[in-house]
Scaffold this motif. Structure first.
Motif, PDB file in Angstrom:
ATOM      1  N   ALA A  52      -2.840   4.225   3.202  1.00 19.81           N
ATOM      2  CA  ALA A  52      -2.218   3.083   2.528  1.00 19.81           C
ATOM      3  C   ALA A  52      -1.961   3.381   1.055  1.00 19.81           C
ATOM      4  N   THR A  56       1.686   3.272  -0.555  1.00 16.69           N
ATOM      5  CA  THR A  56       1.988   2.454  -1.727  1.00 16.69           C
ATOM      6  C   THR A  56       2.882   3.222  -2.695  1.00 16.69           C
ATOM      7  N   ALA A 245      -0.463   1.352   7.716  1.00 18.00           N
ATOM      8  CA  ALA A 245      -0.351   1.597   6.273  1.00 18.00           C
ATOM      9  C   ALA A 245       0.740   0.731   5.663  1.00 18.00           C
ATOM     10  N   ALA A 248      -0.405  -2.906   5.403  1.00 17.16           N
ATOM     11  CA  ALA A 248      -1.333  -3.136   4.293  1.00 17.16           C
ATOM     12  C   ALA A 248      -0.602  -3.162   2.954  1.00 17.16           C
ATOM     13  N   VAL A 249       0.360  -2.283   2.778  1.00 15.27           N
ATOM     14  CA  VAL A 249       1.094  -2.202   1.504  1.00 15.27           C
ATOM     15  C   VAL A 249       1.915  -3.470   1.276  1.00 15.27           C
ATOM     16  N   GLY A 252      -0.243  -6.426   0.662  1.00 13.90           N
ATOM     17  CA  GLY A 252      -0.882  -6.347  -0.647  1.00 13.90           C
ATOM     18  C   GLY A 252      -0.006  -6.753  -1.808  1.00 13.90           C
ATOM     19  N   THR A 254       3.181  -5.214  -2.628  1.00  9.04           N
ATOM     20  CA  THR A 254       4.180  -4.236  -3.055  1.00  9.04           C
ATOM     21  C   THR A 254       5.496  -4.569  -2.354  1.00  9.04           C
ATOM     22  N   ALA A 261       4.196  -1.959  -7.734  1.00  2.00           N
ATOM     23  CA  ALA A 261       3.163  -1.669  -6.745  1.00  2.00           C
ATOM     24  C   ALA A 261       1.896  -2.438  -7.071  1.00  2.00           C
ATOM     25  N   SER A 262       1.138  -2.745  -6.039  1.00  4.01           N
ATOM     26  CA  SER A 262      -0.149  -3.408  -6.201  1.00  4.01           C
ATOM     27  C   SER A 262      -1.202  -2.641  -5.411  1.00  4.01           C
ATOM     28  N   LEU A 263      -1.849  -1.691  -6.078  1.00  5.09           N
ATOM     29  CA  LEU A 263      -2.885  -0.895  -5.413  1.00  5.09           C
ATOM     30  C   LEU A 263      -4.079  -1.755  -5.025  1.00  5.09           C
ATOM     31  N   THR A 266      -3.223  -3.595  -1.964  1.00  2.00           N
ATOM     32  CA  THR A 266      -3.249  -2.700  -0.812  1.00  2.00           C
ATOM     33  C   THR A 266      -4.675  -2.501  -0.312  1.00  2.00           C
ATOM     34  N   VAL A 270      -6.152  -3.620   3.349  1.00  3.57           N
ATOM     35  CA  VAL A 270      -6.790  -2.700   4.295  1.00  3.57           C
ATOM     36  C   VAL A 270      -8.121  -3.271   4.761  1.00  3.57           C
TER      37      VAL A 270
END
Length: 315
Positions: A52, A56, A245, A248-249, A252, A254, A261-263, A266, A270
């Motif tokens: 993931a 991302t 993956a 989840a991205v 999250g 993104t 992006a949003s780590l 993400t 997950v």
């Protein structure tokens, strides 16, 4: 303060839903909050977090990668075959990681130099890598790895497998890489406004290709962790893991078209998906429903993200 929470609304919503789901499962099953179950969730989702994180980066750059599961499988097979030759464990691991990077570079180069949509290219290479894995192994798993290799991926550190620490280390490295360094700035700009980069004299191809190389590395690392746990490298490993993956991205926060992006989102997504699967298992719900629920969540996440983006553009 209000703006701070508004910008991270998706993240806070995911955290809240995760807490509510955990509370429900704790009351419903009585087993959810046991130490063993929490460790099980972390261990079962460590390699999914690696995938993931890489996805991302890919989606933030405006791309997509449908070959992740195949890269995972083929790189793990290269590792296993190398180890069966009696070489040191670090050599076998290096071969697997380098093969993953090479497959990522092939994806990135094909996308950049042909100008063909990443969806089509990675769909094609997915079949290519999967077919090569079946050809090399003749459909038979490569098993019985050295004990030292098993320790690498599933060694016990404070009663938690080492794969969990690898995933957490990758996440900690990914934050400054994406938000504080030029590489992260360039790939998000590549997804949002590639023309601006070109006008500044930046060679966008190099940065796009590097994103797929990073994805290949993380997919290979995930494959090595799975292989060490199972003590076997299977040509059909990693099937549909790219969908997990991507789910989840998008969940999250993104955007599917890239540009940001949003780590953190993400990572929480997950964990949430892993909690849902764990809860279904604890409640003895058939595994067939897990695929259905994952698909439903992906569909809802994509529709919600698209509607949110349209509303943002109108304002």
């Amino acid at each position: 303060m209000k703006q701070f929470f508004r910008r991270r609304a998706t993240l806070w919503m995911l955290i809240g839903f995760c807490l509510l789901l955990g509370l429900f499962l704790g009351l419903r099953t009585g087993l959810f909050f046991t130490g063993k179950n929490i460790v099980n969730i972390l261990e079962a989702n460590s390699f999914k977090l690696l995938l993931a994180i890489g996805m991302t980066f890919i989606i933030a750059s405006g791309g997509i990668d449908l070959s992740v599961g195949s890269v995972l499988s083929l790189s793990a097979i290269f590792t296993a075959i190398t180890l069966k030759q009696g070489v040191p464990v670090w050599v076998g691991i290096s071969v697997g990681l380098l093969s993953g990077v090479l497959m990522g570079l092939i994806n990135g180069c094909l996308i950049h130099f042909t100008g063909i949509n990443a969806f089509i290219i990675t769909l094609g290479t997915s079949f290519l890598y999967r077919g090569l894995a079946l050809i090399v192994t003749r459909g038979t798993p490569v098993s019985k790895m050295p004990a030292a290799f098993r320790t690498f991926g599933c060694g016990d550190i404070l009663h938690i497998e080492s794969g969990v620490y690898m995933a957490l280390a990758a996440l900690l490295i990914a934050f400054p890489l994406l938000y504080k360094m030029r590489w992260g700035h360039y790939i998000t700009t590549l997804g949002g406004n590639p023309q601006a980069l070109r006008r500044c004299g930046v060679k966008t191809g190099m940065w796009r290709i590097s994103t797929y190389a990073v994805m290949g590395f993380l997919a290979a690392l995930a494959g090595i962790i799975i292989t060490s746990r199972l003590n076997s490298a299977e040509p059909n490993a990693g099937l549909n893991m790219e969908m997990d993956a991507i789910t989840a991205v998008i969940m999250g926060g993104t955007p599917l078209h890239g540009g940001s992006a949003s780590l953190a989102g993400t990572a929480v997504a997950v964990l949430l998906l892993g909690t849902i699967r764990n809860g279904l298992t604890l409640m003895s719900v058939s595994s067939y429903y897990q695929q259905f629920i994952t698909g439903a969540i992906l569909l809802c996440a994509v529709v919600t993200a698209e509607l949110r983006e349209r509303r943002r553009r109108l304002h």
